[in-house]
Write a protein that holds these residues in place. Structure first.
Motif, PDB file in Angstrom:
ATOM      1  N   UNK A   1       0.827  -1.195   0.000  1.00 27.49           N
ATOM      2  CA  UNK A   1       0.000   0.000   0.000  1.00 27.49           C
ATOM      3  C   UNK A   1       0.865   1.251   0.000  1.00 27.49           C
ATOM      4  N   UNK A   2       0.578   2.157  -0.919  1.00 26.90           N
ATOM      5  CA  UNK A   2       1.262   3.443  -1.020  1.00 26.90           C
ATOM      6  C   UNK A   2       0.236   4.543  -0.775  1.00 26.90           C
ATOM      7  N   UNK A   3       0.500   5.396   0.215  1.00 25.57           N
ATOM      8  CA  UNK A   3      -0.463   6.439   0.567  1.00 25.57           C
ATOM      9  C   UNK A   3       0.163   7.805   0.663  1.00 25.57           C
ATOM     10  N   UNK A   4      -0.704   8.811   0.596  1.00 25.22           N
ATOM     11  CA  UNK A   4      -0.261  10.199   0.743  1.00 25.22           C
ATOM     12  C   UNK A   4      -1.269  10.932   1.613  1.00 25.22           C
ATOM     13  N   UNK A   5      -0.765  11.596   2.671  1.00 25.56           N
ATOM     14  CA  UNK A   5      -1.593  12.357   3.580  1.00 25.56           C
ATOM     15  C   UNK A   5      -1.438  13.846   3.278  1.00 25.56           C
ATOM     16  N   UNK A   6      -2.544  14.508   3.099  1.00 28.12           N
ATOM     17  CA  UNK A   6      -2.538  15.924   2.760  1.00 28.12           C
ATOM     18  C   UNK A   6      -1.884  16.731   3.881  1.00 28.12           C
ATOM     19  N   UNK A   7      -1.025  17.712   3.555  1.00 25.16           N
ATOM     20  CA  UNK A   7      -0.411  18.540   4.594  1.00 25.16           C
ATOM     21  C   UNK A   7      -1.460  19.209   5.469  1.00 25.16           C
ATOM     22  N   UNK A   8      -1.089  19.433   6.728  1.00 20.22           N
ATOM     23  CA  UNK A   8      -2.049  19.936   7.697  1.00 20.22           C
ATOM     24  C   UNK A   8      -2.604  21.293   7.318  1.00 20.22           C
ATOM     25  N   UNK A   9      -1.759  22.191   6.772  1.00 17.98           N
ATOM     26  CA  UNK A   9      -2.253  23.534   6.474  1.00 17.98           C
ATOM     27  C   UNK A   9      -3.305  23.516   5.367  1.00 17.98           C
ATOM     28  N   UNK A  10      -3.188  22.551   4.453  1.00 16.00           N
ATOM     29  CA  UNK A  10      -4.188  22.453   3.386  1.00 16.00           C
ATOM     30  C   UNK A  10      -5.463  21.803   3.905  1.00 16.00           C
ATOM     31  N   UNK A  11      -5.334  20.724   4.680  1.00 15.94           N
ATOM     32  CA  UNK A  11      -6.523  20.034   5.195  1.00 15.94           C
ATOM     33  C   UNK A  11      -7.323  20.940   6.116  1.00 15.94           C
TER      34      UNK A  11
ATOM     35  N   UNK B   1      -7.979  15.185   8.848  1.00 14.24           N
ATOM     36  CA  UNK B   1      -7.038  14.333   8.120  1.00 14.24           C
ATOM     37  C   UNK B   1      -7.652  13.936   6.787  1.00 14.24           C
ATOM     38  N   UNK B   2      -6.794  13.904   5.769  1.00  9.02           N
ATOM     39  CA  UNK B   2      -7.229  13.439   4.457  1.00  9.02           C
ATOM     40  C   UNK B   2      -6.087  12.649   3.825  1.00  9.02           C
ATOM     41  N   UNK B   3      -6.368  11.382   3.512  1.00  8.24           N
ATOM     42  CA  UNK B   3      -5.339  10.507   2.962  1.00  8.24           C
ATOM     43  C   UNK B   3      -5.909   9.728   1.784  1.00  8.24           C
ATOM     44  N   UNK B   4      -5.113   9.592   0.732  1.00 10.67           N
ATOM     45  CA  UNK B   4      -5.473   8.760  -0.407  1.00 10.67           C
ATOM     46  C   UNK B   4      -4.408   7.675  -0.541  1.00 10.67           C
ATOM     47  N   UNK B   5      -4.792   6.547  -1.145  1.00 10.42           N
ATOM     48  CA  UNK B   5      -3.839   5.448  -1.254  1.00 10.42           C
ATOM     49  C   UNK B   5      -4.212   4.532  -2.408  1.00 10.42           C
ATOM     50  N   UNK B   6      -3.236   3.751  -2.827  1.00 12.87           N
ATOM     51  CA  UNK B   6      -3.448   2.653  -3.767  1.00 12.87           C
ATOM     52  C   UNK B   6      -2.932   1.392  -3.088  1.00 12.87           C
ATOM     53  N   UNK B   7      -3.680   0.318  -3.219  1.00  8.71           N
ATOM     54  CA  UNK B   7      -3.368  -0.914  -2.491  1.00  8.71           C
ATOM     55  C   UNK B   7      -3.385  -2.107  -3.428  1.00  8.71           C
ATOM     56  N   UNK B   8      -2.444  -2.998  -3.245  1.00  3.93           N
ATOM     57  CA  UNK B   8      -2.413  -4.253  -3.990  1.00  3.93           C
ATOM     58  C   UNK B   8      -2.449  -5.422  -3.031  1.00  3.93           C
ATOM     59  N   UNK B   9      -3.260  -6.423  -3.341  1.00  2.00           N
ATOM     60  CA  UNK B   9      -3.383  -7.635  -2.526  1.00  2.00           C
ATOM     61  C   UNK B   9      -3.050  -8.849  -3.382  1.00  2.00           C
ATOM     62  N   UNK B  10      -2.237  -9.732  -2.841  1.00  2.00           N
ATOM     63  CA  UNK B  10      -1.823 -10.958  -3.556  1.00  2.00           C
ATOM     64  C   UNK B  10      -1.171 -10.624  -4.893  1.00  2.00           C
ATOM     65  N   UNK B  11      -0.335  -9.590  -4.892  1.00  2.00           N
ATOM     66  CA  UNK B  11       0.269  -9.156  -6.154  1.00  2.00           C
ATOM     67  C   UNK B  11       1.243 -10.189  -6.706  1.00  2.00           C
ATOM     68  N   UNK B  12       2.044 -10.780  -5.843  1.00  2.00           N
ATOM     69  CA  UNK B  12       3.048 -11.747  -6.281  1.00  2.00           C
ATOM     70  C   UNK B  12       3.021 -12.954  -5.354  1.00  2.00           C
ATOM     71  N   UNK B  13       3.123 -14.138  -5.928  1.00  2.00           N
ATOM     72  CA  UNK B  13       3.216 -15.366  -5.145  1.00  2.00           C
ATOM     73  C   UNK B  13       4.274 -16.261  -5.761  1.00  2.00           C
ATOM     74  N   UNK B  14       5.236 -16.637  -4.946  1.00  2.00           N
ATOM     75  CA  UNK B  14       6.233 -17.617  -5.368  1.00  2.00           C
ATOM     76  C   UNK B  14       5.845 -18.947  -4.744  1.00  2.00           C
TER      77      UNK B  14
END
Length: 996
Positions: free
Chosen positions: A926-936, A943-956
């Motif tokens: 999971x890669x996320x970004x939290x908006x700076x406090x002065x903007x939020x 708090x405001x956070x957006x993210x992209x998440x991958x599950x079971x991306x790779x299996x050996x």
């Protein structure tokens, strides 16, 4: 869905405006050397909050009257700073060099981690949000040593199998679940976003307080509660994404299939069917046709608030998941309300409640997957008129697309789970608590098969409709009295209690044929042929009652020497009159060495604690009425001179009034260590867990004419080591943490009573040959069969090596293990175990300048899988490319036999079908970004956070199947893959978290 989420989010953004008078407070947060980024700053008693920016600065508007600010940061001590009229508040934070004061939820109470004598692991809410799933079990996978979690399948809405410290029973090895004080048999209904923390109780010191239900371990789930003071907080979280099958089987294409079928014909003395296999090309890839890319989404809205005398938490969640197999899907709506109130300074009440509604489309995944595996690649999916292709012409297999199309199986479920409590303080050091819980569920299923014709082997001449309605209710009433007091350096606390629990469930089913149409509006039994009506009725989920007395005493001297003694007496209706009640005691000892005056570990060696425990727990999950005799009625017959109807019955199963508990005796020794100011934490546990009196159907002579009775006939041991290592580091704007856990496990049957001291189970392939053996020295569910010793290459080898029956050149050769010159049943041996020797989990996070990266790995090693789908009689079904390695002349192969339709080559349980279950999987990224406090703050957000998440991306994985986590149900079917398990998905989602 995405558009609706954005509108929903914008609406709440506009609503959350502040009308109270405000004061702006600003400042800088450092650790004395560097600025700290991402420190949480909140106005205590309100919902106002922010985080520090890249320079460690913050600015926060707080309501008038705010007295203090709170500062929290991972790895640092929490600070509460009085404002005292200031508008500039600078903070110096120090690293939290001590973790011993962490509060842990245990059975019927809480304890500081430093005071624990038992093996207890804790997972908090943040660690559960890495994986987009509706199932708490799957969210916990890889988080806790000693806890193995196996997804039951990849189907929408599927649950998970839990195993704590191995398998100590031939029956249900699931742990006990306790949700906000309510004892339950499952947690599939819980929305992970509602969970505050999970405590995993593993040894006897921690689980004996649950007595006859603690042998398999205990999971205590605490859901999020309200916050006192302030105007409340609104939180919104949502994600949406797609799923696809994570792995496909390597099946024969049309050319390869035709080539092997020609060889089968030649080996059977028939003329080849295909003149030019090469001309057939790739043919039909059935997997491409049955799998799809499917959506998944979730929306969570929660409100928290309260006043000085209590708080509340109200949340609602909608989860939707369509299946990667078309026609399967799951939708769930969850509403939860937790509230508490202080009526008097000495009297408190509270309620924890949830309501869940779900609906599911239950596709015939097993039939579809088997069809896609077996259907020949030469047949077209549909003909020129759009009719389904007849795949039975070559392989007697159904067309998987037709199976998919004609399936109608829908379910709806309603469930309410809650508990209400009252707490009263009296006599200064005593607290009385009464807790009443109720779990009520109702389900309805409608299954319809229309009239259709694809082939003689795939048709339904008369439509039929079947309906099932069921319910189950479970209530629990617990009353306890707690005592806590300090006498100088001595601290004593304890509790005594009495509990009652009762469960009952029932189902009613009915069916009719010749329904007047296939439209869903017509699918009612009243529209069917009355002469074809069927019905059924019975117990749903088991009926039982439990009465218990419990007690525990904790003693602590100066935080250095620890003692815990607990015991529980249980009486259960699940057991016969001779052994209805059991007693389960335990004792635990602990020594905080690093609190001794002589301790001087310096910065390198920060802390050390040793603990040990011993105790007895039980397992009451044995099913319904196992101690009573069962009679099979309805065996009516017409006979006699007057040809009268005579009512008949027969004995179905023998009674055993001496049926008793399965008892587990467990010893645990643990060491907890901290290094480098506790930035590095290491925990090690050694455990020895012996279960005696395992229940199973003991063999009896066939002439008795009844099913074998359940008896306490076996003893099993689980021994192992658990290792936890966690490192965290913060350097100004940069922080990271990484942790790993490993469980080394050995499972062995110590003894089996009765004639022969063994039994067989786990039907294999189409021949029904038992593929697992229970015997002293074997693991539970150990695979049993012949060892492959090559392939008969010529006449000389046929005359030299012993044979299994009548064999020919090209047949598999099996090892003569006992050296008697013959291959017989006596040469079978242990081929592998479905229970892994090693289970691992690795979890980590990195944070810098508002950007965060989180990951989780899971894996297991040392277990085997029986690939039973490969062992089915060839029958001109399609197969995997595994069969390309075959004998077609001397020297061509010494591992694969000649192509045939039957015989020892395809029906014999052997090492040919045993594969390694080793795997390691990137479970989450999971890669996320939290908006700076002065903007939020400008848009009035905490708090405001957006993210992209991958599950079971790779299996050996070494296993050739869809998924190396194979558990179709039952201890003696574990690890047997018959090709019917729904594959797991690779999932990518995009989400946001916001609070106001």
């Amino acid at each position: 869905m995405q558009k609706r989420l954005l509108i929903f989010f914008a609406f709440f953004t506009l609503l959350c405006t502040c009308v109270r008078a405000q004061t702006t407070i600003s400042g800088t947060v450092t650790d004395g050397t560097d600025a700290l980024i991402g420190v949480s700053v909140r106005a205590i008693g309100t919902t106002s909050g922010t985080i520090t920016d890249i320079d460690g600065k913050y600015s926060l508007s707080v309501p008038e009257g705010t007295e203090a600010l709170g500062f929290t940061y991972l790895g640092y001590r929490e600070i509460k700073e009085q404002i005292a009229g200031r508008t500039q508040v600078d903070i110096l934070m120090s690293e939290a060099t001590e973790t011993l004061n962490e509060v842990v939820v245990v059975g019927y109470g809480i304890q500081q981690k430093s005071d624990l004598t038992g093996a207890v692991a804790v997972v908090d809410a943040q660690e559960l949000m890495d994986i987009p799933t509706q199932n708490l079990g799957q969210a916990l996978q890889g988080k806790v040593s000693g806890l193995q979690i196996i997804p039951t399948s990849g189907a929408p809405g599927a649950g998970a199998i839990f195993r704590i410290r191995g398998v100590g029973t031939f029956g249900d090895a699931s742990p006990l679940f306790v949700v906000d004080g309510m004892i339950l048999s499952d947690i599939d209904f819980i929305n992970p976003a509602d969970v505050a923390n999970v405590s995993v109780l593993k040894d006897a010191s921690a689980t004996a307080i649950y007595g006859a239900r603690g042998a398999n371990g205990v999971l205590i789930i605490t859901t999020k509660q309200g916050t006192g003071g302030g105007d409340g907080q609104v939180s919104v979280s949502a994600y949406t994404g797609t799923q696809e099958v994570s792995r496909r089987l390597d099946l024969l294409n049309a050319t390869e299939y035709a080539t092997i079928v020609n060889e089968i014909d030649a080996n059977s003395g028939r003329a080849p069917r295909y003149a030019d296999p090469e001309s057939l090309g790739e043919g039909t890839d059935w997997q491409d046709l049955i799998f799809q890319t499917a959506p998944i989404s979730s929306v969570q809205l929660s409100f928290q608030g309260g006043g000085d005398k209590g708080g509340f938490n109200l949340s609602t969640n909608y989860f939707s998941q369509q299946g990667i197999i078309d026609g399967s899907g799951f939708d769930r709506l969850t509403v939860r309300l937790n509230t508490s109130r202080s009526i008097k300074s000495w009297l408190r009440v509270g309620l924890n409640s949830s309501f869940i509604y779900s609906k599911s489309d239950n596709q015939n995944a097993g039939g579809i997957l088997q069809g896609a595996y077996r259907a020949d690649p030469i047949t077209e999916p549909r003909d020129s008129l759009g009719n389904f292709g007849d795949t039975s012409l070559r392989g007697n297999s159904g067309n998987p697309l037709a199976t998919q199309f004609y399936n109608y199986n829908k379910g709806q479920d309603y469930r309410g789970v809650g508990s209400a409590y009252l707490e009263a303080d009296f006599l200064k050091h005593f607290t009385f608590r009464s807790n009443f819980g109720l779990d009520f569920s109702a389900g309805f299923n409608r299954r319809f098969s229309p009239v259709f014709f694809v082939s003689a082997a795939q048709q339904n001449e008369i439509n039929d409709l079947n309906l099932t309605s069921s319910y189950q209710r479970n209530w629990l009433w617990e009353n306890t009295v707690d005592y806590s007091n300090d006498f100088g350096l001595h601290h004593v606390d304890g509790l005594v209690g009495i509990t009652y629990q009762d469960q009952f469930g029932e189902f009613v089913s009915g069916g009719r044929q010749r329904i007047q149409g296939s439209d869903p509006s017509l699918l009612y039994l009243g529209l069917g042929d009355q002469m074809t009506a069927t019905n059924g009725n019975g117990i749903n989920g088991g009926t039982f009652g439990v009465e218990s007395f419990l007690g525990r005493v904790n003693y602590n001297y100066d935080g250095r020497y620890l003692l815990t003694v607990s015991a529980r007496s249980d009486g259960s209706s699940r057991f016969g009159a001779n052994f209805r009640r059991g007693f389960f005691p335990s004792v635990g000892l602990g020594w905080n060495i690093s609190r001794e005056g002589f301790w001087d570990g310096g910065e390198l060696f920060s802390r050390m604690k040793i603990r040990s425990s011993y105790g007895v727990t039980g397992n009451d999950r044995i099913g319904q009425d196992r101690f009573t005799a069962l009679v099979n009625s309805g065996l009516n017959a017409v006979f006699g001179s007057d040809e009268a109807l005579n009512i008949g019955q027969t004995l179905q199963a023998l009674a055993n009034p001496n049926l008793r508990w399965e008892e587990t005796t467990q010893f645990d020794f643990g060491i907890e260590m901290g290094f480098l100011s506790n930035r590095l934490l290491v925990d090690v546990d050694f455990f020895d867990k012996v279960t005696d009196g395992l229940l199973y159907r003991a063999p009896i002579p066939d002439y008795i004419g009844a099913t074998e009775p359940f008896q306490n006939i076996a003893k099993v041991v689980n021994r192992g080591v658990e290792l936890n290592i966690n490192w965290r580091e913060t350097a100004g704007k940069f922080s990271y943490s990484i942790g790993g856990n490993a469980t080394f496990l050995d499972n062995e049957i110590l003894s089996i009573d009765g004639e022969g001291g063994e039994f067989f189970d786990g039907g294999f392939g189409i021949g029904g040959v038992n593929s697992t053996r229970g015997v002293k020295g074997y693991p539970i569910g150990g695979f049993y069969g012949y060892e492959l010793d090559g392939v008969f290459q010529n006449e000389d080898e046929l005359g030299t090596f012993p044979q299994l029956g009548q064999q020919v050149i090209g047949d598999l050769r099996f090892r003569d293990r006992n050296g008697d010159g013959e291959v017989t049943a006596a040469d079978r041996t242990l081929l592998g175990s479905p229970i892994p020797d090693l289970i691992i989990g690795v979890n980590g996070s990195i944070r810098y300048a508002g950007v965060d990266l989180n990951f989780g790995l899971t894996g297991q090693f040392g277990n085997e899988i029986l690939n039973a789908k490969r062992a089915s009689r060839f029958g001109t079904y399609n197969q995997e490319t595994f069969f390309l390695d075959r004998f077609n002349g001397e020297g061509s192969s010494n591992t694969g036999p000649l192509a045939t339709l039957a015989g020892q080559n395809v029906e014999t349980v052997s090492s040919r079908y045993i594969e390694s279950g080793n795997y390691i999987r990137l479970r989450s990224l999971q890669l996320g970004y939290t908006l700076p406090a002065d903007i939020s703050q400008k848009i009035r957000m905490q708090r405001f956070r957006v993210y992209v998440n991958g599950t079971n991306l790779l299996t050996s994985q070494e296993y050739s199947g869809y998924n190396p986590e194979v558990y179709p149900g039952g201890q003696f079917s574990s690890g047997i893959d018959r090709g019917t398990l729904y594959p797991v998905s690779r999932i990518v989602t995009f989400g946001l978290d916001a609070s106001f």
